[in-house]
Design an enzyme around this catalytic site. Structure first.
Site, PDB file in Angstrom:
ATOM      1  N   HIS A  45      49.080  32.804  22.648  1.00 57.33           N
ATOM      2  CA  HIS A  45      49.006  31.598  22.946  1.00 57.33           C
ATOM      3  C   HIS A  45      47.808  30.643  22.844  1.00 57.33           C
ATOM      4  CE1 HIS A  45      49.987  28.111  26.798  1.00 57.33           C
ATOM      5  NE2 HIS A  45      48.343  27.971  26.102  1.00 57.33           N
ATOM      6  N   HIS A  91      54.590  26.697  29.986  1.00 56.30           N
ATOM      7  CA  HIS A  91      53.939  27.160  31.465  1.00 56.30           C
ATOM      8  C   HIS A  91      54.806  28.517  32.717  1.00 56.30           C
ATOM      9  CE1 HIS A  91      49.895  26.809  34.266  1.00 56.30           C
ATOM     10  NE2 HIS A  91      49.327  26.599  32.972  1.00 56.30           N
TER      11      HIS A  91
END
Lengths: 727, 80, 214
Positions: A45, A91
């Site tokens: 990420h 998310h």
């Protein structure tokens, strides 16, 4: 390997190769806090290690898009002093576990990416993928995500103006929640940067106190918990939109007053990523005393603090002479500002615990030298392409009923009406339209915003689907008279270590990059979410795209919906790709498609962009305009109906074969007009002179009637009732 | 049988509502407030007469019926 | 005549800038009034409480905002008979502060509702209904999660008998008693409504009926 080491690698999610690289860079064994630092900054990420080498393909820029490499979000110069910043983020995993907070913190995170640059957030959008309605927990997840987005966006005072919600069984175990935000810079408004600089400048922490949010030992995979094992539960990050609103106002105020040298939000990997990235970008060092971090829980360790993902926090650099005024501004907004340390010339990030030095590390070591993997992939070869499509044998009546039952043919009004779409008093077109428009404060021009990527098209072919992800919203935008200017993306994929998925990833990136050059709409920001995989099952590769465009004004935007009966419905069709996705799925056949390589889609979109102006110049009465979606002109007309106005497509003889009414066109659009049919056809043919398009009248709008062919009709009232019923 | 259930946020979880109320009370001059956490109280009437049976049913509702969210909340059952 | 309008700003107020633009477009003066400060009630001709989520809507909508120093001055201002307009969260704050009767509860659907809806003017004898006629229908956007107007039967009777019902919904979106979308105080100088007139000023906004209010 010792079991200790194996356990450590597992806890910090680092591979053996990565551990060896760490030792090589440090010149020794990693010390205590260095493990969480590398773990966070070398995560997929934060480091983009599997995608970085391919993301460079998005390097195209033009005069409107200054290179902002490394900054938080892309900026587009709209001319006349106005600029916008925009970006999209995912998310996914947190939303699968706790949908309300997962979605809420997703919105919060992307907002911070925007206002950390000094732009005022003015439009929210989202891109959602859920599984089948009756999959376990799915209704709960859908309701939760919508609630999270709405409660956060509404409270923070930014309208949610557009979005896309897809449903497909491949998302049963991995939902996608992508949030997009657009921020506005007024003329003369300064942009804030995230490069730390200035020896002896202060490192200041502002916003909420740090707690254990996001810090945990257990994996986040399981959704069922035994209430006795409190320590095994993940510490779900809670978003507070009220606090975020205060943070927005305070940050914009201190930026305006010029008290700030640099600012960065504490997002994923919180304090770790913000401090290391600010130092690395600015080519300076920082000294930070972790004991000075305001804590919600005084038992937190240095590692806890470094890994905390507590929301609504920012890190900024300010000159010592400005600190008091800065602190007073934050206090006015009920927020704390605490000095954590200072900028130093020696290019090391020095983390202290009171008097004790925990580590002193060159930020470049971790940030610049993060691994960049060349995951194996193969060149795209169109596995499902054919030279001629077989006529599908679907029962279209049943197909429509099935789509309705699965909520794939639904207005999604139940979702949109939970969003405040008009706060800010700028919204001219909201979620009910294919493209949203907001009025820009200083010039009154219209900023268009649309999202794209259709999972069923991606499933048919990853490259075509990726082109479609940027072409389709650009076409929708062009039809409303707005020129597509720039794009952002959120690339949601499965496991990049699987070559077949990596092949889809590379094909997608290359397609989007190519299209962006053709459209002259650079991809200026983005996000990658890999490993959307559960027990070996991967999602459909989903490269979501957001497109912004500019229109002269927000006046007289031609709507999607029909407005009156007895209008002529014309179709303008560009024969690039054709398919029968819904019909093939319905009959259990593999989806195939035809593709005409000679067609230049971007040129068609450019000519569409000037259509709105031509219509207005000629003084022509046009009621509606809409790009044709999956399910062809038949399903598109259904979506254009109102409670009173339907349509009759039996006009065109070719449509006596129902598949003609439901065939997917990449691309065509419908335009409804009260003008004389011959005159209007002539106008269209003239406008699209240079395009290899087919133009013909396909039907008429009708009061209280829906007719596809002489054999296939529907009741308008019944349809509208089901169409507008949601969860 | 009447049952009361106190549902509060778990200790590690940020309680944004409690935080806002705490700040507001302090601002209004109630400086004695040190911290504040806000949850909800559920009152339920059950057709059962046995205390233990009632408690078991409520626990079932909590764990299986979705009456609370174990990720972010904790509960306390009070027999009334 | 140019009025000096005070616009309240609590922590979490979102529609303050929208109201300021509206007031300025009418060639009035606009000034923000900060929640921690008192103000001189003689210095303003009108006070508007915009919408938003003051104090996050925590505890109860408008509850924490109602107990701020600013509201003490707003009460004084109202007691002098001067015009006060509360929009959405502003309406909720005025109810919590006791300047308007009743309370706003959660929508019956338990969901936030954003839509354009038709309303009817029931009373035009107040400072915020210029050019409007009784029983006139208008379209305004609503955007709220707690808009169900509630008052006990005694107060409902007072409201009705005294012509304090300002606006009603043609299609009740939230369960408000008597379809009340807007209400006045007994003196008819304090006016609260859930819909947003400042979001209905141009054709491109979907309605221009906000023009009836200022």
């Amino acid at each position: 390997m010792s079991t200790d080491l194996a356990a450590k690698l597992k806890t910090y999610r680092l591979s053996e190769e990565e551990y060896n690289l760490m030792k090589q860079l440090l010149g020794r064994e990693p010390k205590l806090v260095e493990w969480p630092l590398f773990s966070a900054l070398w995560s997929e990420h934060c480091s983009y290690k599997s995608s970085k080498i391919h993301l460079r393909k998005f390097s195209y820029r033009n005069a409107n898009t200054p290179d902002m490499d490394g900054e938080n979000a892309g900026v587009v110069d709209l001319g006349q002093g106005e600029r916008v910043a925009f970006k999209m983020e995912s998310h996914n995993h947190p939303s699968f576990i706790e949908p309300v907070q997962g979605a809420a913190t997703g919105v919060g995170g992307i907002l911070r990416d925007i206002f950390t640059m000094g732009a005022r957030p003015i439009m929210n959008a989202n891109y959602l993928c859920f599984g089948e309605l009756n999959a376990p927990r799915m209704k709960y997840l859908m309701n939760g995500v919508v609630k999270g987005i709405s409660s956060y966006g509404n409270c923070v005072g930014v309208p949610t103006v557009t979005g896309q919600t897809n449903l497909h069984p491949r998302y049963n175990k991995n939902i996608l929640v992508n949030a997009l935000n657009v921020g506005y810079f007024a003329p003369e408004q300064k942009m804030a940067l995230s490069k730390a600089k200035g020896e002896k400048n202060l490192v200041v922490y502002v916003g909420a106190k740090t707690g254990r949010d996001g810090v945990h030992g257990a994996s986040m995979a399981s959704a069922s918990f035994d209430d006795d094992s409190d320590s095994k539960k993940p510490n779900v990050q809670i978003g507070d939109p009220f606090y975020e609103k205060l943070l927005i106002e305070a940050c914009l105020e201190v930026l305006e007053k010029d008290y700030v040298v640099a600012m960065q939000d504490m997002g994923a990997a919180g304090l770790t990523s913000s401090s290391f990235e600010m130092a690395s970008k600015g080519q300076v060092g920082l000294v930070i005393d972790l004991k000075k971090v305001p804590l919600r829980d005084s038992t937190m360790t240095a590692e806890d603090i470094l890994l905390s993902e507590s929301q609504e926090r920012m890190l900024l650099i300010c000159e010592p002479k400005n600190f008091e005024k800065l602190q007073a501004t934050f206090k006015k907004w009920s927020l704390d500002a605490a000095i954590l340390g200072e900028v130093q010339k020696d290019r090391k990030v020095k983390l202290m615990w009171g008097g004790e030095v925990l580590t002193e590390i060159d930020p470049d070591l971790i940030v610049e030298h993060a691994p960049q993997y060349k995951r194996p992939y193969s060149k795209w070869h169109y596995p499902n392409r054919v030279t001629k499509l077989n006529a599908p044998t679907a029962n279209y009546q049943k197909l429509i009923e099935k789509l309705q039952k699965e909520m794939k043919l639904n207005s999604q009004k139940w979702i949109h009406n939970q969003y405040d779409q008009r706060v800010g008093a700028r919204t001219a077109m909201d979620c009910s339209s294919s493209v949203a428009f907001a009025r820009l404060d200083h010039t009154g021009r219209g900023l268009g915003l649309g999202v794209g990527c259709r999972p069923e098209v991606m499933l048919m072919d990853a490259e075509v689907g990726a082109f479609d992800a940027i072409y389709y919203p650009s076409l929708q935008m062009a039809l409303k008279g707005a020129k597509p200017l720039a794009a952002t993306d959120c690339l949601n994929f499965g496991n990049p270590q699987r070559p077949e998925i990596m092949s889809e990833f590379v094909a997608s990136v290359e397609a989007i990059a190519k299209a962006s050059v053709e459209l002259d709409a650079p991809v200026i920001s983005g996000n990658v979410s890999f490993y959307n995989e559960t027990l070996g099952e991967n999602i459909i590769s989903t490269p979501a795209v957001g497109v912004v465009g500019l229109r002269d004004s927000v006046e007289e935007i031609i709507p999607d919906q029909f407005t009156q009966a007895h209008d002529h419905i014309f179709m303008v069709k560009l024969p690039w790709v054709e398919s029968n996705i819904y019909a093939d799925n319905f009959t259990g056949k593999k989806t195939e498609f035809t593709l005409n390589d000679t067609i230049k889609v971007a040129d068609f979109i450019k000519i569409c962009t000037s259509l709105d102006k031509s219509i207005k110049l000629e003084g022509l009465k046009v009621s509606s305009i809409k790009a044709v979606g999956l399910g062809g002109i038949g399903l598109t007309c259904l979506k254009m109906c109102t409670d009173q106005i339907g349509f009759d497509l039996s006009y065109d003889l070719a449509l006596d074969a129902p598949e003609a009414a439901f065939k997917d066109h990449f691309y065509s659009f419908l335009i409804a007009t009260g003008e004389n049919a011959e005159k209007f056809e002539k106008f269209l043919k003239q406008h699209f002179e240079k395009c290899p398009v087919e133009i013909k009248k396909v039907g008429e709008t009708r009061l209280n009637e829906i007719k596809f062919t002489n054999q296939l009709s529907m009741d308008l009232t019944d349809f509208r009732k089901t169409y507008q019923t949601g969860l | 049988m009447k049952i009361g259930i106190k549902i509060m946020p778990r200790e590690v979880i940020l309680d944004s509502q409690g935080r806002a109320v705490e700040q507001s009370m302090k601002m209004n001059g109630f400086s004695e407030v040190q911290d504040c956490r806000i949850g909800k109280y559920v009152e339920m009437n059950l057709s059962l007469e046995d205390k233990e049976a009632a408690k078991l049913q409520v626990e079932k509702m909590l764990k299986e019926g979705g009456l609370y969210n174990p990720l972010i909340e904790k509960f306390e059952i009070q027999l009334m | 005549m140019a009025l000096k309008v005070g616009i309240t700003r609590f922590l979490g107020t979102n529609c303050d800038e929208d109201i300021r633009k509206w007031v300025l477009s009418k060639n009035h003066q606009a000034e923000y009034l900060w929640y921690e400060d008192r103000f001189d009630v003689n210095s303003y001709d009108m006070v508007i409480l915009p919408g938003g989520f003051s104090h996050g809507d925590y505890l109860r909508c408008g509850a924490l905002a109602a107990h701020t120093p600013l509201m003490k001055s707003v009460k004084e201002f109202a007691e002098k008979g001067k015009p006060v307009l509360g929009i959405c969260n502003g309406f909720q704050i005025l109810c919590e502060a006791g300047l308007l009767p009743g309370a706003l509860l959660r929508n019956d659907s338990l969901r936030f509702k954003d839509e354009l809806t038709t309303l009817t003017f029931k009373n035009t004898n107040n400072p915020f209904s210029k050019n409007a006629k009784t029983d006139q229908k208008i379209v305004l956007p609503i955007a709220h999660g707690e808009g169900h107007f509630y008052a006990d039967s005694e107060n409902l009777k007072k409201i009705t008998d005294n012509q304090q019902v300002w606006l009603t919904y043609d299609q009740n979106p939230n369960g408000s008693l008597l379809n009340i979308a807007g209400v006045l105080n007994a003196q008819k100088n304090v006016c609260g409504l859930m819909p947003h007139p400042e979001r209905a000023l141009h054709t491109w906004m979907g309605s221009t009926d906000g023009e009836f209010f200022l």
